[in-house]
Design an enzyme around this catalytic site. Structure first.
Site, PDB file in Angstrom:
ATOM      1  N   CYS A 182     -19.901 -24.307 -76.206  1.00  0.00           N
ATOM      2  CA  CYS A 182     -20.479 -23.160 -77.024  1.00  0.00           C
ATOM      3  C   CYS A 182     -20.555 -23.687 -78.359  1.00  0.00           C
ATOM      4  O   CYS A 182     -19.615 -24.168 -79.002  1.00  0.00           O
ATOM      5  CB  CYS A 182     -19.430 -22.037 -76.957  1.00  0.00           C
ATOM      6  SG  CYS A 182     -19.630 -20.792 -78.156  1.00  0.00           S
TER       7      CYS A 182
ATOM      8  N   HIS B 156     -13.746 -17.488 -78.583  1.00  0.00           N
ATOM      9  CA  HIS B 156     -15.103 -17.361 -77.879  1.00  0.00           C
ATOM     10  C   HIS B 156     -15.279 -16.235 -77.002  1.00  0.00           C
ATOM     11  O   HIS B 156     -16.237 -15.678 -76.852  1.00  0.00           O
ATOM     12  CB  HIS B 156     -14.823 -18.443 -76.628  1.00  0.00           C
ATOM     13  CG  HIS B 156     -15.999 -18.670 -75.920  1.00  0.00           C
ATOM     14  ND1 HIS B 156     -17.349 -18.866 -76.196  1.00  0.00           N
ATOM     15  CD2 HIS B 156     -16.246 -18.175 -74.560  1.00  0.00           C
ATOM     16  CE1 HIS B 156     -18.239 -19.073 -75.416  1.00  0.00           C
ATOM     17  NE2 HIS B 156     -17.590 -18.715 -74.300  1.00  0.00           N
TER      18      HIS B 156
ATOM     19  N   HIS C  69     -20.426 -15.792 -77.032  1.00  0.00           N
ATOM     20  CA  HIS C  69     -19.460 -15.768 -78.035  1.00  0.00           C
ATOM     21  C   HIS C  69     -19.751 -14.744 -79.257  1.00  0.00           C
ATOM     22  O   HIS C  69     -21.068 -14.454 -79.519  1.00  0.00           O
ATOM     23  CB  HIS C  69     -19.544 -17.154 -78.961  1.00  0.00           C
ATOM     24  CG  HIS C  69     -18.643 -17.386 -79.893  1.00  0.00           C
ATOM     25  ND1 HIS C  69     -17.549 -18.527 -79.867  1.00  0.00           N
ATOM     26  CD2 HIS C  69     -18.023 -16.814 -81.267  1.00  0.00           C
ATOM     27  CE1 HIS C  69     -16.678 -18.364 -80.776  1.00  0.00           C
ATOM     28  NE2 HIS C  69     -17.002 -17.690 -81.723  1.00  0.00           N
TER      29      HIS C  69
ATOM     30  N   CYS D   8     -18.330 -22.065 -81.084  1.00  0.00           N
ATOM     31  CA  CYS D   8     -16.850 -22.394 -81.296  1.00  0.00           C
ATOM     32  C   CYS D   8     -16.527 -23.249 -82.292  1.00  0.00           C
ATOM     33  O   CYS D   8     -17.437 -23.867 -82.855  1.00  0.00           O
ATOM     34  CB  CYS D   8     -16.138 -22.810 -79.888  1.00  0.00           C
ATOM     35  SG  CYS D   8     -16.021 -21.508 -78.695  1.00  0.00           S
TER      36      CYS D   8
ATOM     37  N   GLN E 116     -26.828 -11.313 -85.643  1.00  0.00           N
ATOM     38  CA  GLN E 116     -28.070 -12.300 -86.126  1.00  0.00           C
ATOM     39  C   GLN E 116     -28.388 -11.439 -87.485  1.00  0.00           C
ATOM     40  O   GLN E 116     -28.103 -10.103 -87.611  1.00  0.00           O
ATOM     41  CB  GLN E 116     -28.891 -12.361 -85.307  1.00  0.00           C
ATOM     42  CG  GLN E 116     -28.746 -13.229 -83.897  1.00  0.00           C
ATOM     43  CD  GLN E 116     -29.858 -13.372 -83.234  1.00  0.00           C
ATOM     44  OE1 GLN E 116     -30.936 -13.952 -83.801  1.00  0.00           O
ATOM     45  NE2 GLN E 116     -30.017 -12.971 -81.871  1.00  0.00           N
TER      46      GLN E 116
ATOM     47  N   HIS F  64     -21.338 -12.490 -81.797  1.00  0.00           N
ATOM     48  CA  HIS F  64     -21.901 -13.012 -82.979  1.00  0.00           C
ATOM     49  C   HIS F  64     -23.097 -12.105 -83.105  1.00  0.00           C
ATOM     50  O   HIS F  64     -23.461 -11.255 -82.097  1.00  0.00           O
ATOM     51  CB  HIS F  64     -22.447 -14.219 -82.928  1.00  0.00           C
ATOM     52  CG  HIS F  64     -23.551 -14.535 -81.858  1.00  0.00           C
ATOM     53  ND1 HIS F  64     -23.649 -14.572 -80.442  1.00  0.00           N
ATOM     54  CD2 HIS F  64     -24.941 -14.612 -81.887  1.00  0.00           C
ATOM     55  CE1 HIS F  64     -24.593 -14.449 -79.947  1.00  0.00           C
ATOM     56  NE2 HIS F  64     -25.563 -14.624 -80.926  1.00  0.00           N
TER      57      HIS F  64
ATOM     58  N   ASN G  24     -27.310  -8.405 -80.459  1.00  0.00           N
ATOM     59  CA  ASN G  24     -27.970  -8.182 -79.174  1.00  0.00           C
ATOM     60  C   ASN G  24     -26.553  -8.599 -78.332  1.00  0.00           C
ATOM     61  O   ASN G  24     -26.006  -9.655 -78.318  1.00  0.00           O
ATOM     62  CB  ASN G  24     -28.741  -9.079 -78.707  1.00  0.00           C
ATOM     63  CG  ASN G  24     -30.168  -9.013 -79.356  1.00  0.00           C
ATOM     64  OD1 ASN G  24     -30.323  -7.685 -80.023  1.00  0.00           O
ATOM     65  ND2 ASN G  24     -30.798 -10.044 -79.900  1.00  0.00           N
TER      66      ASN G  24
END
Lengths: 338, 338
Positions: free
Chosen positions: B68, B123, B174, B71, B178, B176, B163
């Site tokens: 990933c 994660h 993971h 991470c 944007q 997150h 998303n």
């Protein structure tokens, strides 16, 4: 082309179209019970109508092949047919929608029509694998539906389309399309109509078409627009600006049908698997003359094993991102071996 | 909140934010090699820009968990961190995009920024499972990013989003989000800005909110808009019209963070599974004052085992159909047991 109109047991209209073999005697009409169409609400921030159809939650979902409602003896209670059109059992828009509620925002009846167009009695196949005669009959069916639906006083826009593949949510795989007849002009054709009022956008494109061309028939072109919003997006359009297929001659209808079939065959050959897509007919709104009819294919694969998803930037902001350049998409579709 | 700015081995900016523990010494920066951002083309029929980013075709796709990139020790070359922001390795928009080609349609550089916001070094997790302190830090990170990105001369619109779930195409699980910083105002916020110029749409809604309310915090509301375009769509907004979170007080930032967490928890509880969604921040375009900041959650499940797909009518015509009435969605989200 021949046509007969019947009324199903639950009151829905059924239209049978044929070129050569008239339908025989009808059998029992087993699929019945139409859902109620809902209402429209005005979205005050986006300035567009939203269609609420809560009874569609109960619609048919991935039935086993033996229970396919679009095979002969299902929605079409005949042992055989060529092309059949009937009112959707779970309509988003209908002749007698529910009475709209009174709300903080404007509401309106979901008036109009939602029709299903069954391309063939065969359970498998596609626009690419239909016989040329069947495809040409289908083009005449679309022409007939445009004429009839545009004549309804409550209808302002007629929209034939096809959703193909599980990637766009298709739950019935039998080859078919749909037609929505809206009581208003939906946002995308409304914006296109505004653009065509200002400029002959597509005709100007013909001058520089070489790098974008995919295929052609006399008087018709298939091309990737230089401003495509989807990978491998293809448009089919007559060279001369027709407002819709209702002004096509018989020769133009034939060429149109042939070219649609070729485009689907090329899309399917691209990754050697059926291309999931939305196919959208963009004709003029009722009463609008300056419009250049075209069909848009919005494919869903950006590579053999990768779907293009619409997500944050597209759905949250309205800004489309595309990984495949239109020039490269056109070349790939032009050169693919079928 | 504390912040430090670093430059990664390939020149990309990395911002580390923390509340309590400063980052230690950096380790080797293994993930490098930024792709080139592409260009914009004008869609003359829809009157909007399309972003072409062909190098994004090579972006990271479903890596194994041990690889990933989000991470610790991946894109963020530290053994631990709290919240990290860095420039996307495969940007749709960037400070130095390619030179646009000359075409039949207008083109422009894809100038701007595309950033990744890593919510946590862990994660697994979500906006709902972050600790309250981490979520409140994240709200301050968004505020900081808005301020910094809006100050860039080439940027006209800043758009944080998330998303979530494979159903919207997420390939990196993971937790997150944007941020896209566009050199133009994208279509949806542009239409909203036009509406807010005319009327205080959201404030008028507060009068009749009862049936649409989902949750609240002091000065902030979570509700289903009466004109929702998605099943179980939820908006989070301050009661008073802020142009964006950059005018929030610390108390408002805390309430905002808490309410976002509660909304995600309610969406996850609804069908007892993580709700796939697009979360979109709609703040004012640069220089626009009359706007009412809100966050839109666009969920993708219409029932426990059924996805809502956008298809022909939505993507081909722009007419959204919704199966779940906003009043019923709000009641379900209000009453769900968490």
């Amino acid at each position: 082309m021949h046509r007969t109109v019947l009324t199903k047991a639950d009151g829905r209209k059924l239209y049978l179209y044929w070129q050569s073999s008239p339908p025989g005697e009808p059998g029992p009409d087993r699929i019945r019970g139409r859902a109620q169409a809902g209402h429209l609400r005005w979205h005050p921030l986006l300035a567009e109508w939203v269609i609420y159809a809560p009874e569609r939650q109960g619609r048919t979902y991935h039935p086993p092949a033996r229970a396919c409602p679009f095979c002969p003896g299902g929605e079409v209670p005949f042992a055989d047919f060529e092309v059949a059109v009937f009112e959707n059992r779970f309509p988003a828009l209908a002749a007698r929608p529910e009475r709209p509620p009174t709300l903080f925002v404007a509401t309106a009846p979901a008036a109009g029509r939602a029709e299903v167009v069954v391309y063939t009695p065969a359970h498998r196949g596609s626009l690419a694998t239909l016989s040329p005669d069947r495809r040409r009959l289908l083009a005449r069916v679309w022409q007939d539906r445009y004429r009839e639906l545009l004549a309804l006083p409550e209808v302002r826009y007629v929209f034939p389309f096809e959703n193909r593949g599980e990637a766009v949510g298709v739950t019935l795989t039998h080859p078919h399309g749909q037609i929505y007849a809206y009581p208003y002009v939906p946002p995308l054709p409304a914006r296109e109509a505004a653009a065509f009022r200002e400029a002959a956008v597509l005709q100007r494109l013909w001058r520089d078409l070489e790098a974008y061309r995919v295929a052609a028939r006399p008087g018709l072109l298939a091309f990737v627009p230089p401003f495509a919003r989807y990978p491998y997006e293809v448009w089919v359009a007559p060279e001369e600006p027709h407002p819709g297929p209702w002004t096509f001659t018989d020769a133009e209808l034939d060429a149109f049908a042939d070219l649609l079939g070729e485009v689907v065959a090329r899309l399917d050959a691209l990754f050697d698997r059926p291309m999931p897509y939305v196919m959208a007919f963009h004709a003029a709104p009722k009463g609008v003359d300056r419009f250049h009819f075209h069909v848009e294919f919005q494919p869903r694969l950006r590579a053999r094993d990768r779907l293009k998803y619409l997500a944050g930037t597209e759905l949250g902001a309205g800004a489309f991102t595309v990984d495949v350049l239109p020039e490269e998409a056109a070349q790939a579709l032009r050169e693919v071996r079928r």
